[in-house]
Write an enzyme that holds these catalytic residues in place. Structure first.
Site, mmCIF file in Angstrom:
data_model
loop_
_atom_site.group_PDB
_atom_site.id
_atom_site.type_symbol
_atom_site.label_atom_id
_atom_site.label_comp_id
_atom_site.label_asym_id
_atom_site.label_seq_id
_atom_site.Cartn_x
_atom_site.Cartn_y
_atom_site.Cartn_z
ATOM 1 N N ALA A 12 0.838 -1.216 0.000
ATOM 2 C CA ALA A 12 0.000 0.000 0.000
ATOM 3 C C ALA A 12 0.870 1.263 0.000
ATOM 4 O O ALA A 12 0.833 2.057 -0.948
ATOM 5 C CB ALA A 12 -0.942 0.002 1.203
ATOM 6 N N ALA A 13 1.673 1.435 1.059
ATOM 7 C CA ALA A 13 2.431 2.687 1.185
ATOM 8 C C ALA A 13 3.479 2.826 0.066
ATOM 9 O O ALA A 13 3.641 3.920 -0.504
ATOM 10 C CB ALA A 13 3.100 2.749 2.564
ATOM 11 N N SER A 41 1.045 -3.909 -4.907
ATOM 12 C CA SER A 41 -0.151 -3.071 -4.981
ATOM 13 C C SER A 41 -1.460 -3.864 -5.020
ATOM 14 O O SER A 41 -2.156 -3.889 -6.022
ATOM 15 C CB SER A 41 -0.040 -2.170 -6.228
ATOM 16 O OG SER A 41 -1.072 -1.233 -6.245
ATOM 17 N N CYS A 45 -7.134 -5.493 2.454
ATOM 18 C CA CYS A 45 -8.440 -5.225 3.084
ATOM 19 C C CYS A 45 -9.556 -6.006 2.395
ATOM 20 O O CYS A 45 -10.573 -6.310 3.017
ATOM 21 C CB CYS A 45 -8.758 -3.727 3.018
ATOM 22 S SG CYS A 45 -7.401 -2.678 3.541
ATOM 23 N N ASP A 286 2.248 0.684 7.706
ATOM 24 C CA ASP A 286 2.152 -0.125 8.929
ATOM 25 C C ASP A 286 3.463 -0.255 9.703
ATOM 26 O O ASP A 286 3.446 -0.666 10.859
ATOM 27 C CB ASP A 286 1.662 -1.542 8.584
ATOM 28 C CG ASP A 286 0.161 -1.593 8.365
ATOM 29 O OD1 ASP A 286 -0.469 -0.530 8.306
ATOM 30 O OD2 ASP A 286 -0.374 -2.713 8.261
ATOM 31 N N ASN A 308 -1.944 4.814 3.012
ATOM 32 C CA ASN A 308 -2.041 5.570 1.758
ATOM 33 C C ASN A 308 -1.795 7.057 1.973
ATOM 34 O O ASN A 308 -1.083 7.705 1.204
ATOM 35 C CB ASN A 308 -3.418 5.332 1.127
ATOM 36 C CG ASN A 308 -3.410 4.070 0.289
ATOM 37 O OD1 ASN A 308 -2.884 4.052 -0.813
ATOM 38 N ND2 ASN A 308 -3.934 2.993 0.840
HETATM 39 C C1 LIG Z 1 -7.271 -9.348 6.135
HETATM 40 C C2 LIG Z 1 -6.954 -7.900 6.270
HETATM 41 C C3 LIG Z 1 -7.983 -6.967 6.230
HETATM 42 C C4 LIG Z 1 -7.706 -5.619 6.391
HETATM 43 N N1 LIG Z 1 -8.731 -4.721 6.322
HETATM 44 C C5 LIG Z 1 -8.478 -3.395 6.440
HETATM 45 C C6 LIG Z 1 -9.526 -2.454 6.316
HETATM 46 O O1 LIG Z 1 -10.690 -2.814 6.094
HETATM 47 N N2 LIG Z 1 -9.211 -1.134 6.458
HETATM 48 C C7 LIG Z 1 -7.937 -0.700 6.669
HETATM 49 O O2 LIG Z 1 -7.707 0.514 6.755
HETATM 50 N N3 LIG Z 1 -6.911 -1.592 6.766
HETATM 51 C C8 LIG Z 1 -7.150 -2.909 6.652
HETATM 52 N N4 LIG Z 1 -6.123 -3.816 6.725
HETATM 53 C C9 LIG Z 1 -4.760 -3.319 6.965
HETATM 54 C C10 LIG Z 1 -4.087 -2.913 5.671
HETATM 55 O O3 LIG Z 1 -4.087 -3.985 4.787
HETATM 56 C C11 LIG Z 1 -2.665 -2.492 5.984
HETATM 57 O O4 LIG Z 1 -2.744 -1.372 6.850
HETATM 58 C C12 LIG Z 1 -1.892 -2.115 4.729
HETATM 59 O O5 LIG Z 1 -1.714 -3.223 3.909
HETATM 60 C C13 LIG Z 1 -0.513 -1.561 5.118
HETATM 61 O O6 LIG Z 1 0.222 -1.342 3.975
HETATM 62 P P1 LIG Z 1 1.805 -1.224 4.008
HETATM 63 O O7 LIG Z 1 2.219 -0.981 2.607
HETATM 64 O O8 LIG Z 1 2.208 -0.269 5.049
HETATM 65 O O9 LIG Z 1 2.328 -2.632 4.543
HETATM 66 P P2 LIG Z 1 2.096 -4.117 4.074
HETATM 67 O O10 LIG Z 1 0.740 -4.289 3.474
HETATM 68 O O11 LIG Z 1 2.452 -4.971 5.237
HETATM 69 O O12 LIG Z 1 3.170 -4.312 2.927
HETATM 70 C C14 LIG Z 1 4.539 -4.357 3.188
HETATM 71 C C15 LIG Z 1 5.247 -5.095 2.082
HETATM 72 O O13 LIG Z 1 6.649 -4.993 2.304
HETATM 73 C C16 LIG Z 1 7.257 -6.266 2.092
HETATM 74 N N5 LIG Z 1 8.496 -6.323 2.856
HETATM 75 C C17 LIG Z 1 8.647 -6.379 4.206
HETATM 76 N N6 LIG Z 1 9.952 -6.421 4.538
HETATM 77 C C18 LIG Z 1 10.644 -6.389 3.365
HETATM 78 C C19 LIG Z 1 12.018 -6.400 3.052
HETATM 79 N N7 LIG Z 1 12.947 -6.453 4.002
HETATM 80 N N8 LIG Z 1 12.374 -6.346 1.749
HETATM 81 C C20 LIG Z 1 11.438 -6.291 0.765
HETATM 82 N N9 LIG Z 1 10.117 -6.284 1.013
HETATM 83 C C21 LIG Z 1 9.722 -6.317 2.292
HETATM 84 C C22 LIG Z 1 6.179 -7.210 2.619
HETATM 85 O O14 LIG Z 1 6.394 -8.534 2.160
HETATM 86 C C23 LIG Z 1 4.933 -6.586 2.034
HETATM 87 O O15 LIG Z 1 4.773 -7.004 0.702
HETATM 88 C C24 LIG Z 1 -6.366 -5.185 6.571
HETATM 89 C C25 LIG Z 1 -5.330 -6.130 6.614
HETATM 90 C C26 LIG Z 1 -5.610 -7.468 6.450
HETATM 91 C C27 LIG Z 1 -4.487 -8.460 6.485
#
Ligand SMILES: Cc1cc2nc3c(=O)[nH]c(=O)nc-3n(C[C@H](O)[C@H](O)[C@H](O)COP(=O)(O)OP(=O)(O)OC[C@H]3O[C@@H](n4cnc5c(N)ncnc54)[C@H](O)[C@@H]3O)c2cc1C
Length: 454
Positions: A12-13, A41, A45, A286, A308
């Site tokens: 996401a981020a 991407s 959720c 996150d 986001n």
């Molecule tokens: C089932 C479920 C339902 C959800 N429902 C909601 C909702 O309804 N509303 C809401 O606001 N939020 C919801 N969330 C939370 C939301 O999905 C997360 O807040 C969001 O995905 C965070 O995005 P992110 O990019 O910060 O981290 P992440 O989604 O955790 O992505 C991080 C990525 O970085 C990769 N990574 C980690 N370490 C490394 C490394 N060292 N090298 C390379 N890659 C790496 C990981 O493998 C992953 O692909 C839900 C989550 C789940 C699991």
């Protein structure tokens, strides 16, 4: 001169930063995004609704494909894990997850968007087959596949993800037992509210849902795959599959090793421009902690909505412009079938913990004119600071648009409205949508009456 922007993490981020930078005019950069997964991407959720079968094809959850970004000029590196950050040298080490080969990558500005991962409790038998956690698209695909051939399931954990999976299994007629070791499910809510929510869920789904609280799973049993779940109180529950929904922890080990400051819950500390304490390193999503706009303390409230917004803010600042992300209220919404559950700001429990002089009102009323055929009960709890008459938070659940009311409160909190100002909000009304005095305003009026002893 072209700036080298490197992003670690692609759900996401990370993609948000990429997309925003690609749209930024007058910023000449080369963008390289590294992810350890084989796609980027997608909507985590949406996973519960894919598992449920509401979304027939998992590909529908993919927001952007690597090719789309590449066509716009960003380089997307799949199956590449960052194993080290070297801030002094402005380099990171990347390892190919398939070949094991490593490479050094230089950056001018780095964004850490490594997110979080599920907590897997060390329970006897945890490695048996058909025990799943949920985070990635592949997790969702595996769970749906197994669910379709199952009759019984156990969900460990009564948080919002557990509830969303409970809906998915209930809708597929799988007898599901949720086991929560705390006294209440949905610990984000005040205890009496979460108990009411539990009652509502059981009323909707009593034929194939059981919710056990104040009991913990102590063992999973089975020869090769999980067949039974054993609890502390001695319950033995037969099952075809188990979902572990016991919470998450931030992926911040590489940041910590590089000396980047961590804060609450070991999430990365950032300022309101998403800068870490380390030069030229930003973080979003996150893996970062949040500033809470009501408690004025740091908290870790990992949500896709926040990821986001933070990603966008990080991109603007990385491009040398200015944006400030003020913080969060922890506004969230979930559902079980037609029961919507939503909250924002502080609960009564939290507000008291932070020392506020709290006054609350809980109101149950029809969500629309009582004579409308689809009128349903909605319960709203409003939490107000008695001294300054400021709204601190709201929780709502019911058959109607609980989130509509909670979003209204979120706006009021961010606008720092007093209760008086809030009472005079000019909200919409027509019988299919609300009551002449909206349930939310009714709750506020109760508090007003309590304060002024009317
Ligand atoms: C089932 C479920 C339902 C959800 N429902 C909601 C909702 O309804 N509303 C809401 O606001 N939020 C919801 N969330 C939370 C939301 O999905 C997360 O807040 C969001 O995905 C965070 O995005 P992110 O990019 O910060 O981290 P992440 O989604 O955790 O992505 C991080 C990525 O970085 C990769 N990574 C980690 N370490 C490394 C490394 N060292 N090298 C390379 N890659 C790496 C990981 O493998 C992953 O692909 C839900 C989550 C789940 C699991």
């Amino acid at each position: 001169m072209k700036q080298k922007i490197v992003i670690i993490g692609g759900v996401a981020a990370g993609p948000k930063i990429t997309a925003k930078l690609l749209r930024t005019k007058d910023f000449d950069c080369q963008i390289d995004l590294y992810t350890e997964e084989n796609l980027i991407s997608y909507s985590s959720c949406g996973l519960p609704y894919y598992i449920e079968g509401l979304i027939p094809d998992s590909n529908r959850l993919i927001v952007r494909r690597p090719e789309q970004f590449e066509e716009q000029g960003a380089n997307i590196h799949l199956n590449k894990r960052c194993t080290k950050i070297l801030p002094e040298e402005h380099k990171i080490i990347i390892q190919d997850t398939i070949t094991g080969e490593t490479q050094e990558v230089e950056y001018d500005k780095l964004a850490i968007t490594t997110g979080a991962r599920p907590i897997i409790p060390s329970i006897k038998g945890i490695n048996l087959k058909n025990i799943f956690s949920i985070r990635t698209l592949q997790d969702g695909i595996n769970i749906r596949q197994k669910m379709l051939e199952s009759k019984k399931a156990v969900i460990l954990g009564g948080g919002y993800i557990g509830i969303e999976l409970l809906e998915a299994f209930h809708a597929n007629n799988i007898f599901t037992t949720m086991i929560e070791r705390e006294d209440h499910i949905l610990s984000l809510l005040d205890p009496e509210i979460s108990d009411l929510v539990k009652e509502e869920i059981l009323a909707i789904a009593k034929d194939n849902v059981d919710i056990i609280t104040s009991d913990a799973i102590t063992a999973f049993e089975g020869t090769d795959k999980v067949e039974k779940v054993i609890t502390k109180s001695g319950k033995v529950i037969e099952t075809d599959m188990v979902i572990i929904a016991a919470g998450i922890r931030p992926n911040t080990e590489i940041a910590a090793e590089a000396g980047i400051e961590l804060g609450v819950s070991n999430a990365i500390r950032v300022n309101n421009r998403m800068q870490t304490c380390t030069k030229d390193i930003y973080a979003a999503g996150d893996c970062t902690e949040n500033f809470h706009l009501v408690s004025k303390n740091y908290a870790w409230i990992p949500l896709g909505s926040t990821a986001n917004k933070e990603g966008r803010c990080a991109a603007i600042n990385m491009a040398g412009q200015y944006d400030a992300f003020p913080g969060v209220l922890g506004s969230a919404v979930t559902r079980f079938r037609n029961l919507t559950i939503s909250l924002t700001g502080l609960t009564e429990t939290e507000a008291k913990k932070f020392g506020f002089d709290v006054i609350c009102a809980t109101m149950t009323k029809k969500d629309k004119a009582g004579y409308m055929p689809d009128a349903a009960n909605i319960t709203i709890k409003l939490v107000v600071d008695k001294r300054f008459k400021k709204i601190l938070g709201a929780q709502a659940f019911g058959g109607g648009n609980a989130d509509k009311r909670v979003n209204t409160v979120a706006s009021a909190i961010q606008a720092e409205q007093t209760l008086d100002e809030f009472l005079h909000l000019d909200m919409t009304y027509a019988p299919p949508f609300s009551t002449a005095v909206d349930p939310l305003i009714s709750a506020a009026l109760i508090i007003n009456n309590k304060i002024y002893k009317n």
